[in-house]
Motif scaffolding. Structure first.
Motif, PDB file in Angstrom:
ATOM      1  N   ASP A  38       0.845  -1.194   0.000  1.00 33.26           N
ATOM      2  CA  ASP A  38       0.000   0.000   0.000  1.00 33.26           C
ATOM      3  C   ASP A  38       0.878   1.242   0.000  1.00 33.26           C
ATOM      4  O   ASP A  38       1.019   1.934   1.004  1.00 33.26           O
ATOM      5  CB  ASP A  38      -0.918  -0.031   1.225  1.00 33.26           C
ATOM      6  N   THR A  39       1.469   1.544  -1.141  1.00 37.91           N
ATOM      7  CA  THR A  39       2.468   2.617  -1.219  1.00 37.91           C
ATOM      8  C   THR A  39       1.898   4.004  -0.948  1.00 37.91           C
ATOM      9  O   THR A  39       2.605   4.871  -0.446  1.00 37.91           O
ATOM     10  CB  THR A  39       3.184   2.605  -2.580  1.00 37.91           C
ATOM     11  N   ASN A  40       0.635   4.240  -1.269  1.00 38.73           N
ATOM     12  CA  ASN A  40       0.063   5.570  -0.996  1.00 38.73           C
ATOM     13  C   ASN A  40      -0.634   5.630   0.366  1.00 38.73           C
ATOM     14  O   ASN A  40      -1.226   6.637   0.712  1.00 38.73           O
ATOM     15  CB  ASN A  40      -0.889   6.004  -2.121  1.00 38.73           C
ATOM     16  N   LYS A  41      -0.585   4.536   1.125  1.00 38.62           N
ATOM     17  CA  LYS A  41      -1.091   4.463   2.510  1.00 38.62           C
ATOM     18  C   LYS A  41      -2.554   4.871   2.646  1.00 38.62           C
ATOM     19  O   LYS A  41      -2.946   5.503   3.618  1.00 38.62           O
ATOM     20  CB  LYS A  41      -0.225   5.320   3.446  1.00 38.62           C
ATOM     21  N   ASP A  42      -3.382   4.437   1.658  1.00 34.71           N
ATOM     22  CA  ASP A  42      -4.806   4.746   1.740  1.00 34.71           C
ATOM     23  C   ASP A  42      -5.632   3.595   2.310  1.00 34.71           C
ATOM     24  O   ASP A  42      -6.848   3.686   2.401  1.00 34.71           O
ATOM     25  CB  ASP A  42      -5.353   5.157   0.366  1.00 34.71           C
ATOM     26  N   THR A  86      -4.168  -1.358  -4.753  1.00 38.73           N
ATOM     27  CA  THR A  86      -4.685  -1.369  -6.121  1.00 38.73           C
ATOM     28  C   THR A  86      -3.931  -2.414  -6.939  1.00 38.73           C
ATOM     29  O   THR A  86      -2.879  -2.917  -6.530  1.00 38.73           O
ATOM     30  CB  THR A  86      -4.506   0.008  -6.786  1.00 38.73           C
ATOM     31  N   GLU A  98      -0.435  -1.187  -7.515  1.00 32.61           N
ATOM     32  CA  GLU A  98       0.433  -1.346  -6.347  1.00 32.61           C
ATOM     33  C   GLU A  98       0.855  -2.807  -6.185  1.00 32.61           C
ATOM     34  O   GLU A  98       2.015  -3.094  -5.876  1.00 32.61           O
ATOM     35  CB  GLU A  98      -0.277  -0.872  -5.073  1.00 32.61           C
TER      36      GLU A  98
END
Length: 101
Positions: free
Chosen positions: A39-43, A47, A50
């Motif tokens: 979860d690279t964007n930490k939301d 996806t 990702e």
């Protein structure tokens, strides 16, 4: 039994049981750790993009001899077993193409 002994027994049983309530199995912790890496964007969501980026990164990390395929020794280093599941033709190795699809 006197009240002091009952109190000590009750305290000890609640104290040691409390540790079990908050403890998580090691595999659950490992899954959380891998999820956080994906979860690279930490939301809070992973996806497809990702996931694919994570798989490509893990493949490259595991491919020690850089031949574009993971052999059984390299696959055994993959504690997540994600790459092992990618062995579509079940030949005991995972190619870059299998990993990417």
């Amino acid at each position: 039994m006197n009240a002091a002994r009952c109190g000590i027994i009750l305290f000890c049983s609640l104290f040691f049981t409390g540790f079990n309530v908050f403890a998580q199995p090691a595999d659950t912790q490992a899954v959380k750790s891998e999820f956080q890496k994906m979860d690279t964007n930490k939301d809070g969501f992973v996806t497809s993009e990702e996931m694919q980026a994570y798989q490509a990164k893990r493949f490259n990390e595991l491919d020690k001899d850089k031949n574009g395929a993971l052999d059984s020794k390299e696959l055994s280093a993959d504690k997540t077993n994600m790459q092992l599941a990618a062995d579509k033709n079940k030949d005991g190795k995972v190619t870059k193409q299998e990993s990417d699809s």
